[in-house]
Design a protein around this motif. Structure first.
Motif, PDB file in Angstrom:
ATOM      1  N   LYS A 103       0.841  -1.204   0.000  1.00 12.27           N
ATOM      2  CA  LYS A 103       0.000   0.000   0.000  1.00 12.27           C
ATOM      3  C   LYS A 103       0.879   1.259   0.000  1.00 12.27           C
ATOM      4  CE  LYS A 103      -3.786   2.422   0.398  1.00 12.27           C
ATOM      5  NZ  LYS A 103      -3.208   3.743   0.521  1.00 12.27           N
ATOM      6  N   ARG A 104       1.898   1.297   0.867  1.00 10.64           N
ATOM      7  CA  ARG A 104       2.787   2.455   0.896  1.00 10.64           C
ATOM      8  C   ARG A 104       3.582   2.563  -0.419  1.00 10.64           C
ATOM      9  NH1 ARG A 104       6.008   1.629   6.361  1.00 10.64           N
ATOM     10  NH2 ARG A 104       5.353  -0.523   5.984  1.00 10.64           N
ATOM     11  N   ALA A 105       3.938   1.428  -1.016  1.00 10.23           N
ATOM     12  CA  ALA A 105       4.648   1.477  -2.285  1.00 10.23           C
ATOM     13  C   ALA A 105       3.767   2.036  -3.391  1.00 10.23           C
ATOM     14  CB  ALA A 105       5.145   0.086  -2.666  1.00 10.23           C
ATOM     15  N   GLN A 106       2.472   1.665  -3.400  1.00  7.98           N
ATOM     16  CA  GLN A 106       1.560   2.202  -4.415  1.00  7.98           C
ATOM     17  C   GLN A 106       1.365   3.703  -4.248  1.00  7.98           C
ATOM     18  OE1 GLN A 106      -2.024  -0.105  -4.167  1.00  7.98           O
ATOM     19  NE2 GLN A 106      -1.039  -1.997  -4.934  1.00  7.98           N
ATOM     20  N   ASP A 107       1.316   4.164  -2.982  1.00  9.74           N
ATOM     21  CA  ASP A 107       1.159   5.606  -2.760  1.00  9.74           C
ATOM     22  C   ASP A 107       2.327   6.391  -3.344  1.00  9.74           C
ATOM     23  OD1 ASP A 107      -1.183   5.008  -1.494  1.00  9.74           O
ATOM     24  OD2 ASP A 107      -0.326   5.085   0.542  1.00  9.74           O
ATOM     25  N   LYS A 108       3.541   5.802  -3.368  1.00 13.50           N
ATOM     26  CA  LYS A 108       4.705   6.497  -3.910  1.00 13.50           C
ATOM     27  C   LYS A 108       5.033   6.054  -5.345  1.00 13.50           C
ATOM     28  CE  LYS A 108       8.190   7.210  -1.243  1.00 13.50           C
ATOM     29  NZ  LYS A 108       9.357   7.027  -0.355  1.00 13.50           N
ATOM     30  N   ALA A 109       4.124   5.283  -5.980  1.00 14.19           N
ATOM     31  CA  ALA A 109       4.316   4.814  -7.357  1.00 14.19           C
ATOM     32  C   ALA A 109       5.601   4.013  -7.497  1.00 14.19           C
ATOM     33  CB  ALA A 109       4.290   5.986  -8.343  1.00 14.19           C
ATOM     34  N   LEU A 110       5.907   3.162  -6.506  1.00 18.68           N
ATOM     35  CA  LEU A 110       7.096   2.328  -6.553  1.00 18.68           C
ATOM     36  C   LEU A 110       6.787   0.990  -7.197  1.00 18.68           C
ATOM     37  CD1 LEU A 110       8.615   2.926  -2.991  1.00 18.68           C
ATOM     38  CD2 LEU A 110       9.103   4.148  -5.116  1.00 18.68           C
ATOM     39  N   THR A 111       7.780   0.428  -7.863  1.00 17.21           N
ATOM     40  CA  THR A 111       7.656  -0.904  -8.475  1.00 17.21           C
ATOM     41  C   THR A 111       8.339  -1.915  -7.567  1.00 17.21           C
ATOM     42  OG1 THR A 111       7.669   0.050 -10.695  1.00 17.21           O
ATOM     43  CG2 THR A 111       8.130  -2.303 -10.509  1.00 17.21           C
ATOM     44  N   VAL A 112       7.548  -2.853  -7.047  1.00 16.63           N
ATOM     45  CA  VAL A 112       8.074  -3.883  -6.160  1.00 16.63           C
ATOM     46  C   VAL A 112       8.105  -5.198  -6.934  1.00 16.63           C
ATOM     47  CG1 VAL A 112       7.831  -5.088  -3.975  1.00 16.63           C
ATOM     48  CG2 VAL A 112       7.163  -2.691  -4.136  1.00 16.63           C
ATOM     49  N   THR A 113       9.304  -5.745  -7.158  1.00 18.36           N
ATOM     50  CA  THR A 113       9.460  -7.019  -7.861  1.00 18.36           C
ATOM     51  C   THR A 113      10.101  -8.019  -6.914  1.00 18.36           C
ATOM     52  OG1 THR A 113      11.611  -6.372  -8.711  1.00 18.36           O
ATOM     53  CG2 THR A 113       9.727  -5.862 -10.094  1.00 18.36           C
ATOM     54  N   SER A 114       9.819  -9.287  -7.157  1.00 16.87           N
ATOM     55  CA  SER A 114      10.361 -10.334  -6.284  1.00 16.87           C
ATOM     56  C   SER A 114      10.813 -11.516  -7.124  1.00 16.87           C
ATOM     57  CB  SER A 114       9.304 -10.792  -5.266  1.00 16.87           C
ATOM     58  OG  SER A 114       8.182 -11.343  -5.927  1.00 16.87           O
ATOM     59  N   CYS A 115      11.852 -12.175  -6.635  1.00 14.51           N
ATOM     60  CA  CYS A 115      12.365 -13.406  -7.247  1.00 14.51           C
ATOM     61  C   CYS A 115      12.677 -14.342  -6.089  1.00 14.51           C
ATOM     62  CB  CYS A 115      13.578 -13.112  -8.114  1.00 14.51           C
ATOM     63  SG  CYS A 115      14.255 -14.583  -8.920  1.00 14.51           S
ATOM     64  N   ILE A 116      11.684 -15.123  -5.635  1.00 15.07           N
ATOM     65  CA  ILE A 116      11.795 -15.938  -4.429  1.00 15.07           C
ATOM     66  C   ILE A 116      11.660 -17.403  -4.829  1.00 15.07           C
ATOM     67  CG2 ILE A 116      10.827 -16.376  -2.147  1.00 15.07           C
ATOM     68  CD1 ILE A 116       9.653 -13.530  -2.260  1.00 15.07           C
ATOM     69  N   ALA A 117      12.625 -18.203  -4.437  1.00 16.07           N
ATOM     70  CA  ALA A 117      12.567 -19.632  -4.725  1.00 16.07           C
ATOM     71  C   ALA A 117      11.463 -20.278  -3.877  1.00 16.07           C
ATOM     72  CB  ALA A 117      13.905 -20.280  -4.431  1.00 16.07           C
ATOM     73  N   PRO A 118      10.736 -21.220  -4.425  1.00 11.80           N
ATOM     74  CA  PRO A 118       9.641 -21.843  -3.649  1.00 11.80           C
ATOM     75  C   PRO A 118      10.178 -22.816  -2.591  1.00 11.80           C
ATOM     76  CG  PRO A 118       9.836 -22.868  -5.803  1.00 11.80           C
ATOM     77  CD  PRO A 118      10.799 -21.730  -5.810  1.00 11.80           C
ATOM     78  N   GLU A 119       9.420 -22.926  -1.523  1.00 10.21           N
ATOM     79  CA  GLU A 119       9.673 -23.914  -0.465  1.00 10.21           C
ATOM     80  C   GLU A 119      11.092 -23.791   0.084  1.00 10.21           C
ATOM     81  OE1 GLU A 119       8.781 -27.752  -1.919  1.00 10.21           O
ATOM     82  OE2 GLU A 119       6.653 -27.351  -2.267  1.00 10.21           O
ATOM     83  N   ILE A 120      11.452 -22.590   0.515  1.00  7.62           N
ATOM     84  CA  ILE A 120      12.739 -22.401   1.213  1.00  7.62           C
ATOM     85  C   ILE A 120      12.406 -22.253   2.692  1.00  7.62           C
ATOM     86  CG2 ILE A 120      14.065 -21.469  -0.715  1.00  7.62           C
ATOM     87  CD1 ILE A 120      13.373 -18.684   0.201  1.00  7.62           C
ATOM     88  N   GLY A 121      12.717 -23.246   3.460  1.00  9.67           N
ATOM     89  CA  GLY A 121      12.389 -23.243   4.876  1.00  9.67           C
ATOM     90  C   GLY A 121      13.614 -23.283   5.751  1.00  9.67           C
ATOM     91  N   LEU A 122      13.446 -22.880   7.000  1.00 10.10           N
ATOM     92  CA  LEU A 122      14.538 -22.888   7.969  1.00 10.10           C
ATOM     93  C   LEU A 122      13.938 -22.988   9.353  1.00 10.10           C
ATOM     94  CD1 LEU A 122      15.888 -19.319   8.625  1.00 10.10           C
ATOM     95  CD2 LEU A 122      13.827 -19.715   7.319  1.00 10.10           C
ATOM     96  N   VAL A 123      14.793 -23.243  10.351  1.00 10.07           N
ATOM     97  CA  VAL A 123      14.382 -23.299  11.754  1.00 10.07           C
ATOM     98  C   VAL A 123      14.744 -21.959  12.373  1.00 10.07           C
ATOM     99  CG1 VAL A 123      14.685 -24.451  13.956  1.00 10.07           C
ATOM    100  CG2 VAL A 123      14.708 -25.786  11.832  1.00 10.07           C
ATOM    101  N   ALA A 124      13.721 -21.167  12.749  1.00 10.32           N
ATOM    102  CA  ALA A 124      13.960 -19.827  13.270  1.00 10.32           C
ATOM    103  C   ALA A 124      12.738 -19.359  14.032  1.00 10.32           C
ATOM    104  CB  ALA A 124      14.293 -18.863  12.132  1.00 10.32           C
ATOM    105  N   ASP A 125      12.857 -18.169  14.623  1.00 11.67           N
ATOM    106  CA  ASP A 125      11.728 -17.521  15.304  1.00 11.67           C
ATOM    107  C   ASP A 125      10.931 -16.776  14.245  1.00 11.67           C
ATOM    108  OD1 ASP A 125      10.433 -15.066  16.692  1.00 11.67           O
ATOM    109  OD2 ASP A 125      10.920 -16.417  18.341  1.00 11.67           O
ATOM    110  N   ARG A 126       9.663 -17.171  14.052  1.00  7.24           N
ATOM    111  CA  ARG A 126       8.851 -16.615  12.976  1.00  7.24           C
ATOM    112  C   ARG A 126       8.692 -15.105  13.132  1.00  7.24           C
ATOM    113  NH1 ARG A 126       5.257 -18.923   9.588  1.00  7.24           N
ATOM    114  NH2 ARG A 126       5.435 -20.879  10.737  1.00  7.24           N
TER     115      ARG A 126
END
Length: 793
Positions: free
Chosen positions: A623-646
């Motif tokens: 929402k904040r990115a749309q207000d500033k006309a920013l382009t948000v792109t992502s390149c995320i590999a599927p099913e990347i898991g780890l043991v951590a504090d969510r």
């Protein structure tokens, strides 16, 4: 002693036989016939040769001058044509005010005008530009060069003429018309520059011709001088009138007279006695002499050929001849060539019996070889000097010790020359003992390369001395090691004494430090407890009124109990709510940072899907990115898991994405990447924001650190987002790195282990340091916290 026979012109059949046996006689006869003709023809040939060389050189110099002038004229036409086209373009395109400057720049920067002068005039014929710029400016172009009358036009187009220059000298000139507002262009090549190569070639040609003529003249003079000597030899016609008639039998000498023309040999009676042959008065034939001479020692036929060709004028050789009893007798023959006036050539000399000398020399050589072998086998360096300090002999050990070449150890070389030729020199001398009674001494010497020698010198009976050097480097090094070991032992004893005193001093200091540490530890625990109590009270005291402020401002903004009456009150309510929310976020960040630095933050490790957390974080900031006309792109590999504090991982990602959106100008771009790399999960967030300087990058990650100060900052924030994110990543045994370029963007790379465990709590030292940093940062942050409070008030 009998006179020589067979030299007259009326030689019989014996002379013809001797001529057939001598290999040099035909060549010598042809030389005598051709010599007068050559003597007269050589001066004429030399004169013709010199005239031919001079004529050819003159023709070549004149032809080269013509070619050099033609080449210079053609090159001048080509340069003038190219430059005229360039100036024509400038005259048609340049502004009147810039015309002179552009013309000057065009002719001044051209490398092909380096050896030429260029003058550009206006329509009135006045020079406005030249090379150099101030050389002819203001003068009339007609005054700069005056054509020489009677000279032909040069160049392929006939546009180059030889002229007299205004500054003196001559040169080749071409004149070109230019379009208005320009008038004419004059290009001058000085005659000296145009013919520089010709002058160099001419000097070389003259030098070679003169040198050749001089050499030929010298050869002619040498030939003439040699011919004169040959004529003088031809005029000598008085032969040797008297021969030595008495042979010195006790001296074991014999007389030779060999007539090379007839091949007959005269021997004295003593010569026959030396060889044990019966004496006879008749002359010996060449075959008789050749049968007595050992062929391994001398080649009589070859020797006769050398004498006939003039390769030798005297003979001094030792060879063996067979005795009548069958053994060999050593003779040393010394002979000289005698040329008689009638053309006869005689080889006259003596022969000395040197058999006893040869035997003595062989015995001496054998004794010398045995002595040298004995000296060479000595392991020490051996050298023998004579009474005048000249080298007599030395062995290879002496030569190797001082790095001497074979030429430096020649017998008879002076002591100074041998010392100068060696690359190893004595740098220190220690006298060990003196042998005054025996005329010698013994001392130790150190060479340049560190080796030590023990040198023993003794005088010889003839006034010289013999020197023997023994390498004692190992002994000296062993002594040095013993001295060094003793020194180290004494130093170790002193160090132990000093260490004992230092340990006693350190024991007292440690006791004092332990007491101070216990006191400081108690103070740190009390300070940490007081800070925790203060933060707990402050969070309660600040959150309670902030909740009321936020709740009542939302009710007023929603008009639950009716309108406010004035529209500006709506704006005030919105400002109160936003300021209160910002203040609440700051307080929450402060409390989170306090818990992290105090080591009281507890992480709940569980399997977490990193790709899902990244997707949720992107949706939160979209929402904040749309207000500033920013382009948000992502390149995320599927099913990347780890043991951590969510919650911690999500807080890290949200903080980094919020910063990227906050500091990226309108219309920018934010990129999110997530993948697995080995045993780690790598999350990268890049933006095209304002960027961070290299100096500011070193400060980021510490509590309340911001790139902008309180007076120049253009974005709100507590400065705790990166510090909290970095601390949470480190609690997961991960790492966070920042790379940024000012006004281009920032990249944050987070690396988290897939199976991470929580780090142990910090010790008392870390706790004290964290408390000091946090207290200082909290003190410096009072303005930012007070601002929304005053807004709410």
């Amino acid at each position: 002693m009998a006179p020589a026979h067979g030299a007259s012109a009326s030689a019989s059949t014996d002379s013809i036989k001797a001529l057939a046996q001598s290999v040099a006689k035909p060549a010598y006869r042809r030389l005598l016939i051709a010599e007068p003709v050559l003597r007269r023809a050589v001066p004429v040939l030399i004169l013709v040769f010199l005239i031919t060389i001079a004529t050819g050189a003159a023709v070549q110099i004149r032809d080269n001058h013509r070619r050099a002038v033609a080449a210079a004229a053609d090159e001048l036409e080509l340069v003038a044509a190219v430059l005229a086209q360039r100036l024509e373009i400038i005259a048609l395109a340049a502004a009147p005010t810039r015309l002179q400057d552009e013309v000057t720049a065009a002719i001044g920067a051209d490398p092909m005008l380096r050896d030429r002068d260029v003058f550009v005039a206006n329509a009135a014929g006045v020079v406005i530009a030249s090379t150099p710029p101030e050389r002819g400016r203001g003068r009339r172009i007609a005054e700069l060069a005056v054509p020489i009358a009677g000279t032909a036009l040069l160049g392929r187009r006939g546009s180059v003429v030889e002229s007299t220059l205004a500054e003196g000298g001559r040169g080749f000139v071409t004149l070109r018309d230019l379009p208005a507002p320009l008038g004419r262009m004059l290009v001058i090549t000085p005659a000296a520059n145009a013919t520089a190569g010709w002058r160099s070639d001419t000097a070389m040609t003259v030098t070679l011709s003169a040198t050749t003529g001089f050499v030929v003249l010298i050869l002619g003079f040498a030939f003439h001088w040699q011919a004169m000597r040959a004529r003088e030899a031809d005029l000598i016609h008085d032969t040797v009138r008297h021969r030595i008639d008495t042979a010195l039998n006790r001296g074991r000498c014999g007389l030779w007279d060999w007539d090379l023309a007839s091949g007959r040999i005269f021997w004295s009676h003593s010569m026959f006695a030396i060889l044990g042959i019966e004496c006879r008065d008749e002359l010996l034939e060449f075959e008789d002499l050749e049968a007595l001479v050992n062929p391994q020692d001398v080649d009589l036929a070859g020797l006769a050929a050398q004498i006939a060709d003039g390769q030798t004028r005297a003979i001094d050789r030792a060879f063996r001849m067979r005795h009548a009893r069958g053994d060999w007798v050593w003779l040393r023959v010394r002979c000289e060539i005698i040329r008689q006036g009638d053309g006869g050539v005689h080889l006259i000399g003596i022969a000395v019996d040197i058999t006893e000398q040869k035997s003595l020399v062989e015995k001496t050589v054998a004794a010398d070889i045995r002595l040298r072998d004995a000296i060479e086998t000595v392991p020490e360096a051996f050298v023998l000097w004579d009474a005048e300090n000249r080298l007599v002999m030395c062995n290879s050990n002496f030569q190797e010790l001082y790095n001497l070449s074979d030429s430096a150890v020649v017998a008879g070389t002076s002591y100074e020359a041998v010392l100068a030729a060696g690359s190893q020199h004595v740098v220190r001398t220690i006298v060990a003992e003196s042998g005054a009674t025996t005329g010698g001494r013994t001392f130790e010497a150190q060479l340049d390369d560190g080796r030590w020698l023990q040198i023993s010198e003794r005088r010889t009976k003839d006034g010289g001395y013999v020197s023997v050097g023994t390498d004692i480097t190992k002994i000296k090094r062993h002594e040095e090691k013993l001295i060094e070991s003793e020194r180290r032992l004494m130093a170790t004893i002193n160090d132990l004494r000093n260490s004992q005193q230092a340990l006693q001093t350190q024991a007292r200091q440690l006791s004092e430090l332990a007491e101070k540490y216990a006191a400081e530890k108690t103070r740190a625990e009390d300070a940490n407890q007081a800070k925790s109590q203060f933060l707990a009270n402050m969070s309660h005291e600040l959150r309670t009124p902030l909740n009321a402020i936020l709740g009542f401002s939302e009710m007023m903004e929603a008009r639950l109990f009716g309108p406010l009456g004035v529209d500006r009150y709506d704006e005030y309510c919105r400002d109160i709510r936003e300021s209160g929310q910002y203040l609440l976020d700051v307080i929450n960040d402060i409390l989170d940072m306090s818990r992290i630095e105090a080591g009281r933050l507890r992480l709940d490790f569980e399997p977490v899907d990193a790709d899902r957390i990244l997707g949720e974080a992107i949706r939160v900031v979209s929402k904040r990115a749309q207000d500033k006309a920013l382009t948000v792109t992502s390149c995320i590999a599927p099913e990347i898991g780890l043991v951590a504090d969510r919650r911690a991982v999500k807080q890290v990602v949200l903080n980094l994405l919020s910063n990227a959106v906050k500091f990226t100008p309108d219309g920018g771009e934010v990129r999110v990447h997530g993948r697995r790399s080995g045993d780690d999960i790598v999350i990268a967030i890049a933006d095209t924001g304002i960027g961070i300087t290299r100096q500011a990058l070193a400060r980021l990650g510490r509590p309340f650190e911001q790139v902008e100060d309180q007076f120049t900052k253009s974005h709100q924030g507590s400065g705790l987002g990166l510090a909290i994110s970095k601390s949470l990543v480190e609690l997961h045994h991960g790492s966070m790195r920042l790379r940024s370029t000012l006004n281009k963007g920032t990249i944050v790379v987070v690396r988290l282990p897939i199976g991470g465990t929580r780090k142990p709590s910090a010790g008392i030292d870390a706790l004290q340091a964290a408390a000091r940093r946090f207290d200082a940062a909290l003190y410096n942050k009072d303005r930012e916290v007070a601002t929304p409070i005053r807004s709410c008030g």
